[in-house]
Write a protein that holds these residues in place. Structure first.
Motif, PDB file in Angstrom:
ATOM      1  N   THR A  58      42.698  36.274  41.179  1.00  0.00           N
ATOM      2  CA  THR A  58      42.724  36.536  42.764  1.00  0.00           C
ATOM      3  C   THR A  58      44.036  36.856  43.031  1.00  0.00           C
ATOM      4  OG1 THR A  58      40.916  35.130  43.077  1.00  0.00           O
ATOM      5  CG2 THR A  58      42.268  35.785  44.878  1.00  0.00           C
ATOM      6  N   LYS A  59      44.982  36.040  42.538  1.00  0.00           N
ATOM      7  CA  LYS A  59      46.682  36.634  42.983  1.00  0.00           C
ATOM      8  C   LYS A  59      46.847  37.929  42.602  1.00  0.00           C
ATOM      9  CE  LYS A  59      49.923  33.511  42.773  1.00  0.00           C
ATOM     10  NZ  LYS A  59      50.887  32.568  42.412  1.00  0.00           N
ATOM     11  N   THR A  60      46.685  38.181  41.317  1.00  0.00           N
ATOM     12  CA  THR A  60      46.945  39.546  40.631  1.00  0.00           C
ATOM     13  C   THR A  60      46.144  40.659  41.633  1.00  0.00           C
ATOM     14  OG1 THR A  60      46.832  38.430  38.523  1.00  0.00           O
ATOM     15  CG2 THR A  60      46.739  41.041  38.511  1.00  0.00           C
ATOM     16  N   GLY A  61      45.031  40.468  42.053  1.00  0.00           N
ATOM     17  CA  GLY A  61      44.194  41.492  42.762  1.00  0.00           C
ATOM     18  C   GLY A  61      45.045  41.549  44.181  1.00  0.00           C
ATOM     19  N   LEU A  62      45.407  40.348  44.640  1.00  0.00           N
ATOM     20  CA  LEU A  62      46.318  40.397  45.900  1.00  0.00           C
ATOM     21  C   LEU A  62      47.491  41.192  45.816  1.00  0.00           C
ATOM     22  CD1 LEU A  62      45.841  36.815  47.359  1.00  0.00           C
ATOM     23  CD2 LEU A  62      44.551  38.877  48.348  1.00  0.00           C
ATOM     24  N   LYS A  63      48.157  41.001  44.790  1.00  0.00           N
ATOM     25  CA  LYS A  63      49.593  41.695  44.400  1.00  0.00           C
ATOM     26  C   LYS A  63      49.235  43.089  44.545  1.00  0.00           C
ATOM     27  CE  LYS A  63      51.850  38.059  42.011  1.00  0.00           C
ATOM     28  NZ  LYS A  63      52.286  37.431  40.602  1.00  0.00           N
ATOM     29  N   LYS A  64      48.251  43.602  43.732  1.00  0.00           N
ATOM     30  CA  LYS A  64      48.025  45.057  43.267  1.00  0.00           C
ATOM     31  C   LYS A  64      47.591  45.520  44.927  1.00  0.00           C
ATOM     32  CE  LYS A  64      46.596  45.005  38.794  1.00  0.00           C
ATOM     33  NZ  LYS A  64      45.546  45.023  37.759  1.00  0.00           N
ATOM     34  N   LYS A  65      46.992  44.833  45.672  1.00  0.00           N
ATOM     35  CA  LYS A  65      46.525  45.260  46.917  1.00  0.00           C
ATOM     36  C   LYS A  65      47.469  45.539  47.858  1.00  0.00           C
ATOM     37  CE  LYS A  65      43.453  44.407  50.946  1.00  0.00           C
ATOM     38  NZ  LYS A  65      42.389  43.407  51.435  1.00  0.00           N
ATOM     39  N   ASN A  66      48.842  44.936  47.796  1.00  0.00           N
ATOM     40  CA  ASN A  66      50.085  44.952  48.505  1.00  0.00           C
ATOM     41  C   ASN A  66      50.795  45.927  48.164  1.00  0.00           C
ATOM     42  OD1 ASN A  66      49.172  43.060  50.363  1.00  0.00           O
ATOM     43  ND2 ASN A  66      49.737  41.391  49.270  1.00  0.00           N
ATOM     44  N   GLU A  67      50.814  46.502  46.668  1.00  0.00           N
ATOM     45  CA  GLU A  67      51.541  47.644  46.279  1.00  0.00           C
ATOM     46  C   GLU A  67      51.279  48.916  46.959  1.00  0.00           C
ATOM     47  OE1 GLU A  67      51.243  47.017  41.868  1.00  0.00           O
ATOM     48  OE2 GLU A  67      52.552  45.371  41.915  1.00  0.00           O
TER      49      GLU A  67
END
Length: 67
Positions: A58-67
């Motif tokens: 989930t953290k990885t998905g959040l990071k990718k969404k913010n990039e």
């Protein structure tokens, strides 16, 4: 009170406050809030009842969404 007991009590308080802060929020919001508060994936997993791997994904998905 010895140092070990003090840290154990602080850990319990942190988890309790984390639990209260995430009530009614989606899992993604929970992960973001607790991560921003400095909790590790393992600690977030304990508070949310999910696995540490689910938290990391989930953290990885959040990071990718913010990039």
């Amino acid at each position: 009170m010895n140092e070990k007991i003090l840290f154990e009590k602080l850990d319990r308080i942190t988890k309790l406050l984390g639990t209260l802060a995430i009530q009614g929020k989606s899992f993604k919001e929970q992960v973001k809030l607790l991560s921003d508060a400095g909790l590790s994936p393992s600690e977030i997993a304990e508070v949310t009842g999910k696995t540490a791997n689910q938290v990391r994904v989930t953290k990885t998905g959040l990071k990718k969404k913010n990039e």
